[in-house]
Write a protein that holds these residues in place. Structure first.
Motif, PDB file in Angstrom:
ATOM      1  N   VAL A   1       2.691  54.986  34.639  1.00  0.00           N
ATOM      2  CA  VAL A   1       2.757  55.039  33.172  1.00  0.00           C
ATOM      3  C   VAL A   1       1.420  55.909  32.690  1.00  0.00           C
ATOM      4  O   VAL A   1       0.272  55.644  33.314  1.00  0.00           O
ATOM      5  N   ASP A   2       1.548  56.820  32.049  1.00  0.00           N
ATOM      6  CA  ASP A   2       0.501  57.729  31.685  1.00  0.00           C
ATOM      7  C   ASP A   2       1.140  58.080  30.177  1.00  0.00           C
ATOM      8  O   ASP A   2       2.021  59.162  30.177  1.00  0.00           O
ATOM      9  N   THR A   3       0.500  57.629  29.106  1.00  0.00           N
ATOM     10  CA  THR A   3       1.397  57.950  27.812  1.00  0.00           C
ATOM     11  C   THR A   3       0.934  59.330  27.522  1.00  0.00           C
ATOM     12  O   THR A   3       1.266  59.648  26.197  1.00  0.00           O
ATOM     13  N   ALA A   4       0.216  60.044  28.204  1.00  0.00           N
ATOM     14  CA  ALA A   4      -0.061  61.474  27.560  1.00  0.00           C
ATOM     15  C   ALA A   4       1.183  62.341  28.173  1.00  0.00           C
ATOM     16  O   ALA A   4       1.444  63.431  27.814  1.00  0.00           O
ATOM     17  N   THR A   5       2.373  61.856  28.889  1.00  0.00           N
ATOM     18  CA  THR A   5       3.502  62.477  29.144  1.00  0.00           C
ATOM     19  C   THR A   5       4.726  62.097  28.525  1.00  0.00           C
ATOM     20  O   THR A   5       4.606  60.632  28.605  1.00  0.00           O
ATOM     21  N   ALA A   6       5.759  62.792  28.432  1.00  0.00           N
ATOM     22  CA  ALA A   6       6.881  62.173  27.905  1.00  0.00           C
ATOM     23  C   ALA A   6       7.489  61.075  28.938  1.00  0.00           C
ATOM     24  O   ALA A   6       7.959  60.048  28.408  1.00  0.00           O
ATOM     25  N   ALA A   7       7.476  61.674  30.296  1.00  0.00           N
ATOM     26  CA  ALA A   7       8.080  60.632  31.103  1.00  0.00           C
ATOM     27  C   ALA A   7       7.325  59.333  31.325  1.00  0.00           C
ATOM     28  O   ALA A   7       7.631  58.416  31.320  1.00  0.00           O
ATOM     29  N   GLY A   8       5.932  59.380  31.339  1.00  0.00           N
ATOM     30  CA  GLY A   8       5.004  58.013  31.314  1.00  0.00           C
ATOM     31  C   GLY A   8       5.460  57.259  30.005  1.00  0.00           C
ATOM     32  O   GLY A   8       5.349  55.998  30.108  1.00  0.00           O
ATOM     33  N   LYS A   9       5.711  57.926  28.691  1.00  0.00           N
ATOM     34  CA  LYS A   9       5.793  57.059  27.794  1.00  0.00           C
ATOM     35  C   LYS A   9       7.166  56.180  27.899  1.00  0.00           C
ATOM     36  O   LYS A   9       7.439  55.096  27.706  1.00  0.00           O
ATOM     37  N   ALA A  10       8.579  57.144  28.408  1.00  0.00           N
ATOM     38  CA  ALA A  10       9.415  56.393  28.616  1.00  0.00           C
ATOM     39  C   ALA A  10       9.495  55.240  29.479  1.00  0.00           C
ATOM     40  O   ALA A  10      10.088  54.335  29.328  1.00  0.00           O
ATOM     41  N   PHE A  11       8.721  55.549  30.457  1.00  0.00           N
ATOM     42  CA  PHE A  11       8.871  54.542  31.634  1.00  0.00           C
ATOM     43  C   PHE A  11       7.831  53.443  31.101  1.00  0.00           C
ATOM     44  O   PHE A  11       8.216  52.171  31.351  1.00  0.00           O
ATOM     45  N   PHE A  12       7.023  53.714  30.372  1.00  0.00           N
ATOM     46  CA  PHE A  12       6.179  52.577  29.686  1.00  0.00           C
ATOM     47  C   PHE A  12       7.057  51.707  28.777  1.00  0.00           C
ATOM     48  O   PHE A  12       6.910  50.365  28.961  1.00  0.00           O
ATOM     49  N   ASP A  13       7.770  52.289  27.877  1.00  0.00           N
ATOM     50  CA  ASP A  13       8.853  51.444  27.064  1.00  0.00           C
ATOM     51  C   ASP A  13       9.672  50.715  27.852  1.00  0.00           C
ATOM     52  O   ASP A  13      10.042  49.525  27.621  1.00  0.00           O
ATOM     53  N   MET A  14      10.295  51.336  28.732  1.00  0.00           N
ATOM     54  CA  MET A  14      11.104  50.493  29.733  1.00  0.00           C
ATOM     55  C   MET A  14      10.366  49.263  30.396  1.00  0.00           C
ATOM     56  O   MET A  14      10.876  48.036  30.389  1.00  0.00           O
ATOM     57  N   LEU A  15       9.184  49.478  31.079  1.00  0.00           N
ATOM     58  CA  LEU A  15       8.390  48.273  31.689  1.00  0.00           C
ATOM     59  C   LEU A  15       8.110  47.355  30.555  1.00  0.00           C
ATOM     60  O   LEU A  15       8.134  46.102  30.929  1.00  0.00           O
ATOM     61  N   GLY A  16       7.603  47.721  29.222  1.00  0.00           N
ATOM     62  CA  GLY A  16       7.576  46.724  28.124  1.00  0.00           C
ATOM     63  C   GLY A  16       8.712  45.955  28.090  1.00  0.00           C
ATOM     64  O   GLY A  16       8.645  44.666  27.634  1.00  0.00           O
ATOM     65  N   VAL A  17      10.101  46.348  28.093  1.00  0.00           N
ATOM     66  CA  VAL A  17      11.469  45.636  27.659  1.00  0.00           C
ATOM     67  C   VAL A  17      11.315  44.695  28.781  1.00  0.00           C
ATOM     68  O   VAL A  17      11.727  43.546  28.606  1.00  0.00           O
ATOM     69  N   PHE A  18      11.123  45.169  29.876  1.00  0.00           N
ATOM     70  CA  PHE A  18      10.989  44.062  31.092  1.00  0.00           C
ATOM     71  C   PHE A  18      10.419  42.958  31.185  1.00  0.00           C
ATOM     72  O   PHE A  18      10.520  42.007  31.391  1.00  0.00           O
ATOM     73  N   ALA A  19       9.006  43.304  30.641  1.00  0.00           N
ATOM     74  CA  ALA A  19       7.975  42.460  30.489  1.00  0.00           C
ATOM     75  C   ALA A  19       8.415  41.081  29.570  1.00  0.00           C
ATOM     76  O   ALA A  19       8.394  40.149  29.827  1.00  0.00           O
ATOM     77  N   GLU A  20       8.855  41.812  28.545  1.00  0.00           N
ATOM     78  CA  GLU A  20       9.449  41.000  27.398  1.00  0.00           C
ATOM     79  C   GLU A  20      10.405  40.074  27.918  1.00  0.00           C
ATOM     80  O   GLU A  20      10.563  38.870  27.533  1.00  0.00           O
ATOM     81  N   PHE A  21      11.384  40.556  28.474  1.00  0.00           N
ATOM     82  CA  PHE A  21      12.788  40.128  29.145  1.00  0.00           C
ATOM     83  C   PHE A  21      12.150  38.768  30.257  1.00  0.00           C
ATOM     84  O   PHE A  21      12.511  37.738  30.110  1.00  0.00           O
ATOM     85  N   GLU A  22      11.386  39.122  31.062  1.00  0.00           N
ATOM     86  CA  GLU A  22      10.902  38.081  31.995  1.00  0.00           C
ATOM     87  C   GLU A  22      10.081  37.082  31.431  1.00  0.00           C
ATOM     88  O   GLU A  22      10.377  36.176  31.778  1.00  0.00           O
ATOM     89  N   THR A  23       9.352  37.337  30.179  1.00  0.00           N
ATOM     90  CA  THR A  23       8.564  36.127  29.548  1.00  0.00           C
ATOM     91  C   THR A  23       9.876  35.304  28.642  1.00  0.00           C
ATOM     92  O   THR A  23       9.468  33.988  28.795  1.00  0.00           O
ATOM     93  N   ASN A  24      10.805  35.937  28.056  1.00  0.00           N
ATOM     94  CA  ASN A  24      12.006  35.010  27.556  1.00  0.00           C
ATOM     95  C   ASN A  24      12.568  34.291  28.625  1.00  0.00           C
ATOM     96  O   ASN A  24      12.981  33.075  28.407  1.00  0.00           O
ATOM     97  N   LEU A  25      13.020  34.915  29.746  1.00  0.00           N
ATOM     98  CA  LEU A  25      13.594  34.114  30.913  1.00  0.00           C
ATOM     99  C   LEU A  25      12.843  32.851  31.219  1.00  0.00           C
ATOM    100  O   LEU A  25      13.127  31.834  31.547  1.00  0.00           O
ATOM    101  N   ARG A  26      11.538  33.186  31.621  1.00  0.00           N
ATOM    102  CA  ARG A  26      10.665  31.980  31.902  1.00  0.00           C
ATOM    103  C   ARG A  26      10.519  30.973  30.733  1.00  0.00           C
ATOM    104  O   ARG A  26      10.729  29.827  31.121  1.00  0.00           O
ATOM    105  N   ARG A  27      10.271  31.232  29.728  1.00  0.00           N
ATOM    106  CA  ARG A  27      10.497  30.034  28.571  1.00  0.00           C
ATOM    107  C   ARG A  27      11.710  29.471  28.472  1.00  0.00           C
ATOM    108  O   ARG A  27      11.836  28.317  28.346  1.00  0.00           O
ATOM    109  N   GLU A  28      12.993  30.329  28.881  1.00  0.00           N
ATOM    110  CA  GLU A  28      14.418  29.550  28.700  1.00  0.00           C
ATOM    111  C   GLU A  28      14.427  28.615  29.703  1.00  0.00           C
ATOM    112  O   GLU A  28      14.793  27.350  29.755  1.00  0.00           O
TER     113      GLU A  28
END
Length: 175
Positions: A79-106
């Protein structure tokens, strides 16, 4: 291990806190860090989920960093938000982090429901002893405010355990 990874990455200032990343509330170290950063700085973290576990919080933090001219890098993820690829990967990781939190809560809620059915789960132990509240009020003639202060609870909690006084209250302007 995380602090060591940050030292190896060349971090000069390391901030740490034990609060969960599921919310930004109460994360004083994160607030201090965000205020401390200046244009041209790079915020280095070990993993995205160490910064936040909610996609909205992650995006808000990155937006704040971008407005300040600060980039974000992670030592364990590309992840490096200075690059387009880094920003895209960052967003995907964010989605998975939230998904993992929601699964844990369920799973937690499912476990609690199953324990309640078995009669094992009783909830947390009560902090307030209703009999003590009533005793302090009746025997020692303490006011709800004094009882609340003495027991370290909210005054509204004291009122919940006191008998209703019914028609003793006067309306303003009526006698």
């Amino acid at each position: 291990m995380q602090e060591e990874a940050l030292r190896v990455a060349g971090c000069q200032v390391i901030r740490a806190e034990k609060k969960t990343g599921t919310s930004r509330e109460g994360r004083s170290e994160l607030d201090i860090l965000l205020q401390f950063l200046r244009p041209g700085d790079t915020l280095i973290i070990t993993r995205i989920d160490r910064l936040a576990r909610s996609l909205k919080d992650l995006q808000d933090i990155v937006h704040e960093l971008k407005e300040k001219g600060v980039t974000l890098k992670a030592t364990e993820q590309p992840v490096d938000t200075a690059t387009a690829a880094g920003k895209a990967f960052f967003d995907m990781l964010g989605v998975f982090a939230e998904f993992e939190t929601n699964l844990r809560r369920e799973r937690q809620m499912e476990g609690i429901a199953a324990a309640k059915v078995r009669g094992v789960y009783k909830g947390r132990k009560p902090k307030i002893d209703p009999e003590e509240v009533r005793r302090l009020h009746a025997e020692e003639k303490l006011s709800p405010s004094v009882i609340a202060r003495q027991l370290g609870i909210a005054r509204s909690s004291v009122y919940r355990f006191l008998p209703r006084t019914g028609g003793n209250a006067k309306e303003v302007g009526k006698e």
